[in-house]
Design a protein around this motif. Structure first.
Motif, PDB file in Angstrom:
ATOM      1  N   LEU A  56      -4.279  19.471  -3.201  1.00 17.59           N
ATOM      2  CA  LEU A  56      -5.160  20.518  -2.714  1.00 17.59           C
ATOM      3  C   LEU A  56      -6.486  20.536  -3.460  1.00 17.59           C
ATOM      4  CD1 LEU A  56      -2.527  23.380  -2.434  1.00 17.59           C
ATOM      5  CD2 LEU A  56      -3.430  21.978  -0.563  1.00 17.59           C
ATOM      6  N   ALA A  57      -7.513  20.990  -2.782  1.00  8.70           N
ATOM      7  CA  ALA A  57      -8.832  21.108  -3.405  1.00  8.70           C
ATOM      8  C   ALA A  57      -8.817  22.084  -4.565  1.00  8.70           C
ATOM      9  CB  ALA A  57      -9.855  21.545  -2.364  1.00  8.70           C
ATOM     10  N   THR A  58      -7.880  23.034  -4.547  1.00  2.00           N
ATOM     11  CA  THR A  58      -7.772  24.018  -5.626  1.00  2.00           C
ATOM     12  C   THR A  58      -7.126  23.443  -6.882  1.00  2.00           C
ATOM     13  OG1 THR A  58      -5.697  24.771  -4.623  1.00  2.00           O
ATOM     14  CG2 THR A  58      -7.702  25.998  -4.080  1.00  2.00           C
ATOM     15  N   ARG A  59      -6.695  22.193  -6.823  1.00  2.00           N
ATOM     16  CA  ARG A  59      -6.076  21.536  -7.980  1.00  2.00           C
ATOM     17  C   ARG A  59      -6.832  20.246  -8.312  1.00  2.00           C
ATOM     18  NH1 ARG A  59       0.020  22.144  -5.446  1.00  2.00           N
ATOM     19  NH2 ARG A  59       0.000  24.440  -5.315  1.00  2.00           N
ATOM     20  N   PRO A  60      -8.107  20.356  -8.626  1.00  2.00           N
ATOM     21  CA  PRO A  60      -8.910  19.143  -8.862  1.00  2.00           C
ATOM     22  C   PRO A  60      -8.421  18.336 -10.056  1.00  2.00           C
ATOM     23  CG  PRO A  60     -10.112  21.103  -9.544  1.00  2.00           C
ATOM     24  CD  PRO A  60      -8.913  21.589  -8.789  1.00  2.00           C
ATOM     25  N   HIS A  61      -7.780  18.988 -11.033  1.00  2.00           N
ATOM     26  CA  HIS A  61      -7.278  18.251 -12.194  1.00  2.00           C
ATOM     27  C   HIS A  61      -6.178  17.268 -11.796  1.00  2.00           C
ATOM     28  CE1 HIS A  61      -4.853  21.866 -11.652  1.00  2.00           C
ATOM     29  NE2 HIS A  61      -3.871  21.297 -12.321  1.00  2.00           N
ATOM     30  N   ARG A  62      -5.415  17.598 -10.767  1.00  3.34           N
ATOM     31  CA  ARG A  62      -4.378  16.683 -10.302  1.00  3.34           C
ATOM     32  C   ARG A  62      -4.994  15.486  -9.574  1.00  3.34           C
ATOM     33  NH1 ARG A  62       0.885  20.146  -8.258  1.00  3.34           N
ATOM     34  NH2 ARG A  62       1.341  21.121 -10.282  1.00  3.34           N
ATOM     35  N   LEU A  63      -5.993  15.753  -8.759  1.00  4.87           N
ATOM     36  CA  LEU A  63      -6.677  14.658  -8.083  1.00  4.87           C
ATOM     37  C   LEU A  63      -7.340  13.737  -9.102  1.00  4.87           C
ATOM     38  CD1 LEU A  63      -8.248  16.723  -5.177  1.00  4.87           C
ATOM     39  CD2 LEU A  63      -6.471  14.973  -4.938  1.00  4.87           C
ATOM     40  N   THR A 111       0.868  -1.178   0.000  1.00  3.51           N
ATOM     41  CA  THR A 111       0.000   0.000   0.000  1.00  3.51           C
ATOM     42  C   THR A 111       0.905   1.229   0.000  1.00  3.51           C
ATOM     43  OG1 THR A 111      -0.129  -0.126   2.419  1.00  3.51           O
ATOM     44  CG2 THR A 111      -1.943  -1.082   1.154  1.00  3.51           C
ATOM     45  N   VAL A 112       0.688   2.103  -0.974  1.00  2.00           N
ATOM     46  CA  VAL A 112       1.598   3.222  -1.230  1.00  2.00           C
ATOM     47  C   VAL A 112       0.799   4.517  -1.299  1.00  2.00           C
ATOM     48  CG1 VAL A 112       3.224   4.236  -2.880  1.00  2.00           C
ATOM     49  CG2 VAL A 112       3.236   1.760  -2.458  1.00  2.00           C
ATOM     50  N   GLY A 113       1.283   5.547  -0.606  1.00  2.25           N
ATOM     51  CA  GLY A 113       0.665   6.859  -0.670  1.00  2.25           C
ATOM     52  C   GLY A 113       1.600   7.877  -1.283  1.00  2.25           C
ATOM     53  N   VAL A 114       1.064   8.713  -2.168  1.00  2.00           N
ATOM     54  CA  VAL A 114       1.819   9.799  -2.778  1.00  2.00           C
ATOM     55  C   VAL A 114       1.168  11.104  -2.352  1.00  2.00           C
ATOM     56  CG1 VAL A 114       2.491  10.898  -4.945  1.00  2.00           C
ATOM     57  CG2 VAL A 114       2.606   8.410  -4.726  1.00  2.00           C
ATOM     58  N   PHE A 115       1.946  11.940  -1.677  1.00  4.34           N
ATOM     59  CA  PHE A 115       1.410  13.164  -1.078  1.00  4.34           C
ATOM     60  C   PHE A 115       1.850  14.363  -1.916  1.00  4.34           C
ATOM     61  CE2 PHE A 115       1.202   9.866   1.940  1.00  4.34           C
ATOM     62  CZ  PHE A 115       0.109  10.135   2.750  1.00  4.34           C
ATOM     63  N   GLY A 116       1.033  14.688  -2.918  1.00  2.00           N
ATOM     64  CA  GLY A 116       1.326  15.744  -3.879  1.00  2.00           C
ATOM     65  C   GLY A 116       1.310  15.171  -5.281  1.00  2.00           C
ATOM     66  N   CYS A 117       0.335  15.581  -6.105  1.00  2.00           N
ATOM     67  CA  CYS A 117       0.142  14.964  -7.421  1.00  2.00           C
ATOM     68  C   CYS A 117       0.538  15.882  -8.569  1.00  2.00           C
ATOM     69  CB  CYS A 117      -1.309  14.509  -7.575  1.00  2.00           C
ATOM     70  SG  CYS A 117      -1.714  13.142  -6.505  1.00  2.00           S
ATOM     71  N   GLY A 118       1.708  16.510  -8.421  1.00  2.00           N
ATOM     72  CA  GLY A 118       2.327  17.143  -9.571  1.00  2.00           C
ATOM     73  C   GLY A 118       2.914  16.069 -10.473  1.00  2.00           C
ATOM     74  N   ALA A 148      -8.053   9.033  -4.150  1.00  3.29           N
ATOM     75  CA  ALA A 148      -7.562  10.400  -3.982  1.00  3.29           C
ATOM     76  C   ALA A 148      -8.259  11.101  -2.832  1.00  3.29           C
ATOM     77  CB  ALA A 148      -7.759  11.188  -5.268  1.00  3.29           C
ATOM     78  N   PHE A 149      -7.479  11.838  -2.031  1.00  2.00           N
ATOM     79  CA  PHE A 149      -7.975  12.575  -0.872  1.00  2.00           C
ATOM     80  C   PHE A 149      -7.551  14.035  -0.993  1.00  2.00           C
ATOM     81  CE2 PHE A 149      -8.012   8.254   0.405  1.00  2.00           C
ATOM     82  CZ  PHE A 149      -8.898   8.110   1.462  1.00  2.00           C
ATOM     83  N   VAL A 150      -8.437  14.928  -0.620  1.00  2.00           N
ATOM     84  CA  VAL A 150      -8.111  16.351  -0.608  1.00  2.00           C
ATOM     85  C   VAL A 150      -7.187  16.636   0.569  1.00  2.00           C
ATOM     86  CG1 VAL A 150      -9.046  18.685  -0.316  1.00  2.00           C
ATOM     87  CG2 VAL A 150     -10.246  17.022  -1.754  1.00  2.00           C
ATOM     88  N   ALA A 151      -6.085  17.358   0.302  1.00  2.00           N
ATOM     89  CA  ALA A 151      -5.158  17.746   1.362  1.00  2.00           C
ATOM     90  C   ALA A 151      -5.801  18.800   2.247  1.00  2.00           C
ATOM     91  CB  ALA A 151      -3.872  18.291   0.749  1.00  2.00           C
ATOM     92  N   GLU A 152      -5.754  18.567   3.559  1.00  2.00           N
ATOM     93  CA  GLU A 152      -6.400  19.457   4.520  1.00  2.00           C
ATOM     94  C   GLU A 152      -5.443  19.780   5.661  1.00  2.00           C
ATOM     95  OE1 GLU A 152     -11.074  18.430   4.307  1.00  2.00           O
ATOM     96  OE2 GLU A 152      -9.834  16.889   5.276  1.00  2.00           O
ATOM     97  N   GLY A 153      -4.304  20.344   5.309  1.00  2.00           N
ATOM     98  CA  GLY A 153      -3.356  20.759   6.332  1.00  2.00           C
ATOM     99  C   GLY A 153      -2.739  19.621   7.102  1.00  2.00           C
ATOM    100  N   GLY A 154      -2.696  18.442   6.541  1.00  2.00           N
ATOM    101  CA  GLY A 154      -2.129  17.276   7.194  1.00  2.00           C
ATOM    102  C   GLY A 154      -3.164  16.346   7.785  1.00  2.00           C
ATOM    103  N   ARG A 155      -4.397  16.842   7.942  1.00  2.00           N
ATOM    104  CA  ARG A 155      -5.439  16.024   8.570  1.00  2.00           C
ATOM    105  C   ARG A 155      -5.865  14.849   7.704  1.00  2.00           C
ATOM    106  NH1 ARG A 155      -6.672  21.254   9.442  1.00  2.00           N
ATOM    107  NH2 ARG A 155      -8.231  21.308   7.771  1.00  2.00           N
ATOM    108  N   GLU A 156      -5.566  14.914   6.419  1.00  2.00           N
ATOM    109  CA  GLU A 156      -5.943  13.817   5.525  1.00  2.00           C
ATOM    110  C   GLU A 156      -5.172  12.536   5.830  1.00  2.00           C
ATOM    111  OE1 GLU A 156      -2.654  16.142   3.443  1.00  2.00           O
ATOM    112  OE2 GLU A 156      -4.361  16.537   4.777  1.00  2.00           O
ATOM    113  N   GLY A 157      -4.055  12.665   6.542  1.00  2.00           N
ATOM    114  CA  GLY A 157      -3.266  11.482   6.874  1.00  2.00           C
ATOM    115  C   GLY A 157      -4.066  10.455   7.655  1.00  2.00           C
ATOM    116  N   GLY A 158      -4.845  10.908   8.641  1.00  2.00           N
ATOM    117  CA  GLY A 158      -5.658   9.995   9.425  1.00  2.00           C
ATOM    118  C   GLY A 158      -6.742   9.332   8.600  1.00  2.00           C
ATOM    119  N   ALA A 159      -7.340  10.086   7.673  1.00  2.00           N
ATOM    120  CA  ALA A 159      -8.385   9.519   6.817  1.00  2.00           C
ATOM    121  C   ALA A 159      -7.808   8.429   5.917  1.00  2.00           C
ATOM    122  CB  ALA A 159      -9.021  10.623   5.971  1.00  2.00           C
TER     123      ALA A 159
END
Length: 331
Positions: free
Chosen positions: A186-193, A157-164, A203-214
């Protein structure tokens, strides 16, 4: 020839200069395509990157390919290691303390029509890969090196934090290894998600680090096996640390805008995490070429915008707004 030089914050000017003269072991390369990277954007927006500051007008650009004077189509390794230090002798050319690197403030890069570059740093580009592919091989190399540092097992199971572009390329590589994929941006970059979802990631929206728990809750089994942070933001590091299981590896790939990074040390310590920092790439170009030439990794789908060299400022402004994925400048 036309050359784009950075004189200060957002002060990018076109100049007419003499074509460079090759030194010993160098050949002339007509630059055809240059990808704009996050580090280029730091230089453009801040006139610096970390503790490095602008000391003279210089040429940005390190993701590039072109055609030699003799007509050979090549991708260009932007790293010119010394070849004699301990790191070089042990094969860790990316860690050479005396390296010269295209567009890093000291060594002029590729946003110009011609470069003189060491023959040993030119990589033949096979038929079937075009000029844009040649430029995209460098970010694929970065992705492969980061993947190697993750010590990822098949089916992990692999997570990538930032979808540039780097993050999306890591997702492509991870998919080849049968990984279950998770990604954030970020929610402001829906094309990346959306691009991450198209590669099979949850895909999860980045929320200041809180997305880690989700993400940890969605994975189950105490969390991700491996996390790769590609955003260059402390919040993304925090999310990665929170999302992984005890004993996992977290690879920091992103380049922060400041000289320091931080994370929640208590969480990382209690989990006994291994944090690894990625430095450019190792000797991965042959693998990158095989993956791209075989179609197992799709480079072209990441190129969203193309600009002529004369419109280089507009190219940087588009890349800075993160309106697409990869922005190319074609000379």
């Amino acid at each position: 020839m036309r050359v784009a030089r950075l004189h200060g914050r957002a002060d990018l000017r076109l100049h007419d200069e003499e074509r460079p003269r090759p030194g010993p072991g160098e050949v002339l390369v007509r630059v055809r395509a240059v990808g704009l990277c996050g580090s280029d954007l730091h230089w453009f927006a801040e006139g610096a990157i970390g503790e490095q500051t602008l000391a003279r007008p210089f040429v940005l650009g390190h993701e590039f390919g072109g055609v030699t004077e003799s007509g050979r189509h090549v991708a260009v390794d932007p790293n010119i290691p010394c070849g004699a230090c301990r790191s070089c002798l042990e094969g860790d050319f990316n860690l050479c303390p005396r390296t010269r690197f295209a567009g890093d403030g000291a060594q002029d890069g590729a946003l110009r029509e011609w470069v003189a570059w060491p023959e040993r740093c030119l990589v033949p580009r096979p038929e079937g890969l075009d000029e844009a592919d040649g430029a995209m091989l460098e970010p694929l190399g970065i992705a492969l090196h980061a993947w190697d540092l993750g010590h990822v097992r098949t089916g992990a199971t692999v997570g990538v934090f930032g979808c540039g572009p780097i993050g999306l390329l890591i997702l492509q590589v991870a998919r080849l290894g049968g990984a279950r994929l998770f990604a954030t941006d970020l929610a402001t970059r829906p094309h990346r998600l959306e691009a991450a979802r198209a590669l099979g990631a949850e895909a999860f929206v980045a929320e200041g680090g809180r997305e880690g728990g989700a993400i940890r809750d969605a994975v189950g089994d105490d969390g991700l096996d491996v996390a790769l942070e590609t955003a260059g933001e402390d919040a993304a590091v925090d999310a990665a640390v929170e999302a992984v299981r005890p004993g996992a590896r977290v690879v920091l790939v992103g380049i922060p805008s400041t000289a320091r990074s931080s994370f929640v040390a208590g969480t990382a310590r209690r989990k006994g995490l291994t944090l690894v920092l990625a430095r450019r790439m190792g000797d991965v170009y042959p693998r990158a070429i095989r993956l791209a030439a075989s179609g197992r990794v799709d480079l072209r789908s990441l190129v969203s915008h193309r600009f002529a060299l004369q419109d280089v400022r507009a190219a940087f402004e588009a890349a800075e707004r993160r309106i697409g994925l990869k922005v190319l400048v074609e000379a």
